[in-house]
Write a protein that holds these residues in place. Structure first.
Motif, PDB file in Angstrom:
ATOM      1  N   GLY A 342       0.787  -1.220   0.000  1.00 42.54           N
ATOM      2  CA  GLY A 342       0.000   0.000   0.000  1.00 42.54           C
ATOM      3  C   GLY A 342       0.826   1.281   0.000  1.00 42.54           C
ATOM      4  N   THR A 343       2.100   1.169   0.340  1.00 43.65           N
ATOM      5  CA  THR A 343       2.939   2.363   0.277  1.00 43.65           C
ATOM      6  C   THR A 343       3.252   2.671  -1.193  1.00 43.65           C
ATOM      7  OG1 THR A 343       4.983   1.088   0.451  1.00 43.65           O
ATOM      8  CG2 THR A 343       3.991   1.853   2.511  1.00 43.65           C
ATOM      9  N   VAL A 344       3.664   3.893  -1.433  1.00 40.89           N
ATOM     10  CA  VAL A 344       3.883   4.322  -2.816  1.00 40.89           C
ATOM     11  C   VAL A 344       5.323   4.790  -2.979  1.00 40.89           C
ATOM     12  CG1 VAL A 344       3.093   5.898  -4.628  1.00 40.89           C
ATOM     13  CG2 VAL A 344       1.465   5.014  -2.965  1.00 40.89           C
ATOM     14  N   GLY A 345       5.923   4.410  -4.087  1.00 39.50           N
ATOM     15  CA  GLY A 345       7.291   4.826  -4.382  1.00 39.50           C
ATOM     16  C   GLY A 345       7.361   6.303  -4.765  1.00 39.50           C
ATOM     17  N   ASP A 346       8.544   6.738  -5.176  1.00 35.85           N
ATOM     18  CA  ASP A 346       8.778   8.158  -5.435  1.00 35.85           C
ATOM     19  C   ASP A 346       8.971   8.423  -6.933  1.00 35.85           C
ATOM     20  OD1 ASP A 346       8.772   8.398  -2.662  1.00 35.85           O
ATOM     21  OD2 ASP A 346      10.927   8.009  -2.548  1.00 35.85           O
ATOM     22  N   LEU A 347       8.891   9.703  -7.270  1.00 34.65           N
ATOM     23  CA  LEU A 347       9.230  10.136  -8.628  1.00 34.65           C
ATOM     24  C   LEU A 347      10.654  10.692  -8.574  1.00 34.65           C
ATOM     25  CD1 LEU A 347       8.463  10.866 -11.587  1.00 34.65           C
ATOM     26  CD2 LEU A 347       7.535  13.012 -10.696  1.00 34.65           C
ATOM     27  N   LEU A 348      11.541  10.113  -9.368  1.00 39.60           N
ATOM     28  CA  LEU A 348      12.934  10.560  -9.379  1.00 39.60           C
ATOM     29  C   LEU A 348      13.145  11.435 -10.615  1.00 39.60           C
ATOM     30  CD1 LEU A 348      14.646   7.168  -8.383  1.00 39.60           C
ATOM     31  CD2 LEU A 348      13.865   9.035  -6.894  1.00 39.60           C
ATOM     32  N   VAL A 349      13.411  12.717 -10.357  1.00 39.08           N
ATOM     33  CA  VAL A 349      13.520  13.693 -11.448  1.00 39.08           C
ATOM     34  C   VAL A 349      14.993  14.010 -11.681  1.00 39.08           C
ATOM     35  CG1 VAL A 349      12.876  15.992 -12.236  1.00 39.08           C
ATOM     36  CG2 VAL A 349      11.327  14.696 -10.734  1.00 39.08           C
ATOM     37  N   THR A 350      15.490  13.678 -12.854  1.00 33.68           N
ATOM     38  CA  THR A 350      16.880  13.964 -13.184  1.00 33.68           C
ATOM     39  C   THR A 350      16.914  15.159 -14.137  1.00 33.68           C
ATOM     40  OG1 THR A 350      17.443  11.632 -12.953  1.00 33.68           O
ATOM     41  CG2 THR A 350      18.993  13.004 -14.175  1.00 33.68           C
ATOM     42  N   VAL A 351      17.735  16.162 -13.779  1.00 32.98           N
ATOM     43  CA  VAL A 351      17.799  17.344 -14.644  1.00 32.98           C
ATOM     44  C   VAL A 351      18.949  17.205 -15.629  1.00 32.98           C
ATOM     45  CG1 VAL A 351      16.753  18.870 -12.941  1.00 32.98           C
ATOM     46  CG2 VAL A 351      19.250  18.660 -13.039  1.00 32.98           C
ATOM     47  N   SER A 352      18.700  17.711 -16.833  1.00 30.73           N
ATOM     48  CA  SER A 352      19.713  17.694 -17.876  1.00 30.73           C
ATOM     49  C   SER A 352      19.897  19.137 -18.352  1.00 30.73           C
ATOM     50  CB  SER A 352      19.216  16.791 -19.022  1.00 30.73           C
ATOM     51  OG  SER A 352      19.997  16.997 -20.166  1.00 30.73           O
ATOM     52  N   VAL A 353      21.079  19.691 -18.098  1.00 31.68           N
ATOM     53  CA  VAL A 353      21.308  21.101 -18.449  1.00 31.68           C
ATOM     54  C   VAL A 353      21.502  21.225 -19.955  1.00 31.68           C
ATOM     55  CG1 VAL A 353      22.840  23.083 -18.153  1.00 31.68           C
ATOM     56  CG2 VAL A 353      22.296  21.630 -16.184  1.00 31.68           C
ATOM     57  N   GLN A 354      20.665  22.091 -20.558  1.00 27.52           N
ATOM     58  CA  GLN A 354      20.711  22.265 -22.000  1.00 27.52           C
ATOM     59  C   GLN A 354      21.750  23.326 -22.385  1.00 27.52           C
ATOM     60  OE1 GLN A 354      18.241  20.300 -24.014  1.00 27.52           O
ATOM     61  NE2 GLN A 354      18.736  19.405 -22.023  1.00 27.52           N
ATOM     62  N   VAL A 355      22.455  23.055 -23.447  1.00 25.91           N
ATOM     63  CA  VAL A 355      23.433  24.027 -23.947  1.00 25.91           C
ATOM     64  C   VAL A 355      22.787  24.758 -25.138  1.00 25.91           C
ATOM     65  CG1 VAL A 355      25.682  24.309 -25.049  1.00 25.91           C
ATOM     66  CG2 VAL A 355      25.378  22.621 -23.202  1.00 25.91           C
ATOM     67  N   PRO A 356      22.727  26.097 -25.082  1.00 29.25           N
ATOM     68  CA  PRO A 356      22.082  26.835 -26.184  1.00 29.25           C
ATOM     69  C   PRO A 356      22.795  26.572 -27.509  1.00 29.25           C
ATOM     70  CG  PRO A 356      22.603  28.288 -24.328  1.00 29.25           C
ATOM     71  CD  PRO A 356      23.264  26.988 -24.059  1.00 29.25           C
ATOM     72  N   GLN A 357      22.000  26.374 -28.562  1.00 30.57           N
ATOM     73  CA  GLN A 357      22.584  26.050 -29.871  1.00 30.57           C
ATOM     74  C   GLN A 357      22.734  27.302 -30.736  1.00 30.57           C
ATOM     75  OE1 GLN A 357      23.575  22.763 -30.650  1.00 30.57           O
ATOM     76  NE2 GLN A 357      23.190  22.609 -28.451  1.00 30.57           N
ATOM     77  N   ASP A 358      21.727  28.151 -30.746  1.00 26.61           N
ATOM     78  CA  ASP A 358      21.769  29.345 -31.595  1.00 26.61           C
ATOM     79  C   ASP A 358      21.674  30.583 -30.710  1.00 26.61           C
ATOM     80  OD1 ASP A 358      21.762  28.101 -34.242  1.00 26.61           O
ATOM     81  OD2 ASP A 358      19.805  27.320 -33.569  1.00 26.61           O
ATOM     82  N   LEU A 359      22.724  31.394 -30.727  1.00 28.69           N
ATOM     83  CA  LEU A 359      22.729  32.601 -29.896  1.00 28.69           C
ATOM     84  C   LEU A 359      22.549  33.818 -30.796  1.00 28.69           C
ATOM     85  CD1 LEU A 359      25.722  31.891 -27.468  1.00 28.69           C
ATOM     86  CD2 LEU A 359      23.267  31.625 -27.031  1.00 28.69           C
ATOM     87  N   ASP A 360      21.640  34.684 -30.399  1.00 33.09           N
ATOM     88  CA  ASP A 360      21.592  35.958 -31.145  1.00 33.09           C
ATOM     89  C   ASP A 360      22.659  36.889 -30.551  1.00 33.09           C
ATOM     90  OD1 ASP A 360      20.576  36.907 -28.769  1.00 33.09           O
ATOM     91  OD2 ASP A 360      18.488  37.019 -29.478  1.00 33.09           O
ATOM     92  N   ASP A 361      22.779  38.081 -31.148  1.00 31.35           N
ATOM     93  CA  ASP A 361      23.874  38.978 -30.756  1.00 31.35           C
ATOM     94  C   ASP A 361      23.803  39.340 -29.277  1.00 31.35           C
ATOM     95  OD1 ASP A 361      24.857  38.871 -33.248  1.00 31.35           O
ATOM     96  OD2 ASP A 361      24.012  40.806 -33.920  1.00 31.35           O
TER      97      ASP A 361
END
Ligand code: ZN
Ligand code: ZN
Length: 389
Positions: A342-361
């Motif tokens: 009856g107990t409930v497990g957890d949500l494991l959230v892994t973050v992935s840092v995005q690297v910007p691909q197109d930069l304006d001026d």
């Protein structure tokens, strides 16, 4: 009769007494029931005969103080009503989770528990005397099958249709072995006990009755479809409830859904190997759900409150502290998969840092300013130094 049956049978219930019943209460209840279901009083009624055998079996154990103690111990050790499912303790997504067979425990018969139970089982059946193996009711075979579930159904539980092929009661005679319109009668030689005896000098041996081959019943007009065996090959479709929280590759046990027993023995169990399809967003790690979400470089660096998806629910907020590295995992309690307890497990959230691909001026200027503002020693100095050591 197998060790499993023994552990799964509730002798107290069979005799209609409580677990704390006195020897006297047990005897009284047994006498009452035995009179009611005795084969002599119910000629040809296989249900009563079956019930009578169950009652005798239960009484043989519970009336013997030593056996009763062993029975109680065995059941408290392994759990009444069968084997406890050690699911929550199993490995993540565990193929080994429910895959537990008492046969393995007692198969070798070298442990003291195995020997004791074996002795006990050898003696429990029959009206005080011993019967041979052939004469005893035989438990039906265990049956294996497979089922495919969606990711969500595996989490929530689902009812599935399973097609099973195997030996079952003959449909023509409903398993009695007797031609349609006739019923088996109690064997006149052994009077339904299934036992005969043979004298060898001064010893009398108990053996299966030759007339009925230990069944206790004889068929005068055999069913033509099964030649009197009462059994036939067939396919059947059953609806099976798969409990919530199963994992891919896990084997679950459905008690009593296997092949029917012989001579009134209980049915075997059905084992279902579960295949669980993958989900585009969520993964499973045991009873935890996993999800990977992108975060921007400023969010990771400065900290942020982000929304992440939950399974079958509203998105949940997760606080990312300043200076969070890519790949760090955060735990959201209680948003995982329900366990059998009856107990409930957890949500494991892994973050992935995005690297910007197109930069304006503007963005490029800002980033160059950032670079200049944070200029310091080469961040790889330490690793370069260690590599030389
Ligand atoms: Zn007989
Ligand atoms: Zn038949």
């Amino acid at each position: 009769m197998s060790t499993k049956d023994f552990l799964e049978k509730d002798y107290y219930k069979t005799l209609g007494v409580t677990k704390g019943a006195s020897a006297d209460e047990i005897k009284k209840s047994y006498r009452k029931l035995a009179r009611k279901y005795h084969p002599d009083a119910n000629k040809g009624d296989s249900k009563s005969e079956e019930r009578f055998k169950e009652i005798s079996e239960a009484y043989n154990v519970l009336s013997d103080e030593k056996r009763r103690k062993e029975y109680d111990e065995a059941r408290s050790l392994f759990g009444a009503g069968g084997v406890r499912m050690p699911g929550s303790a199993g490995p993540p997504g565990g193929a080994g989770g429910y895959n537990f067979d008492l046969g393995d425990l007692f198969g070798g018969n070298t442990s003291s528990a195995g020997g004791r139970l074996g002795d006990l089982l050898g003696g429990v059946f029959g009206g005080g005397g011993r019967t041979t193996t052939q004469a005893r009711p035989r438990r039906g075979a265990d049956v294996e099958t497979e089922a495919s579930l969606t990711f969500s159904d595996a989490i929530d539980g689902a009812t599935v249709s399973l097609r099973l092929a195997g030996e079952g009661p003959c449909k023509e005679c409903a398993g009695t072995g007797a031609k349609a319109g006739t019923v088996p009668r109690v064997c006149p030689t052994c009077e339904g006990t299934g036992q005969g005896s043979r004298n060898l000098g001064s010893f009398a041996f108990s053996e299966p009755c030759k007339t009925c081959r230990g069944r206790g019943l004889v068929v005068d007009d055999p069913c033509p479809a099964c030649s009197g065996s009462g059994r036939a090959m067939s396919t059947r479709t059953i609806q099976a409830r798969i409990p919530a929280g199963v994992g891919d590759g896990q084997r679950i046990k459905l008690k009593g859904k296997g092949a029917p027993g012989e001579r009134g023995g209980p049915p075997g169990d059905l084992y279902v190997k579960v295949h669980v399809s993958s989900h585009p967003v969520f993964g499973r790690s045991g009873h935890n759900l996993t999800v990977t979400v992108p975060v921007t470089f400023p969010e990771a660096t400065l900290g942020a409150e982000i929304k992440v998806p939950s399974h079958r629910g509203m998105p949940v907020s997760v606080r990312i502290p300043a200076g969070t590295p890519s790949g760090r995992t955060f735990r959201v309690r209680g948003k995982g998969v329900r366990r059998p307890d009856g107990t409930v497990g957890d949500l494991l959230v892994t973050v992935s840092v995005q690297v910007p691909q197109d930069l304006d001026d503007k963005a490029r200027d800002a980033l160059e300013n950032f670079r200049d503002a944070t200029a310091g020693p080469d961040p790889r100095d330490e690793v370069l130094r260690q590599a030389k050591a």
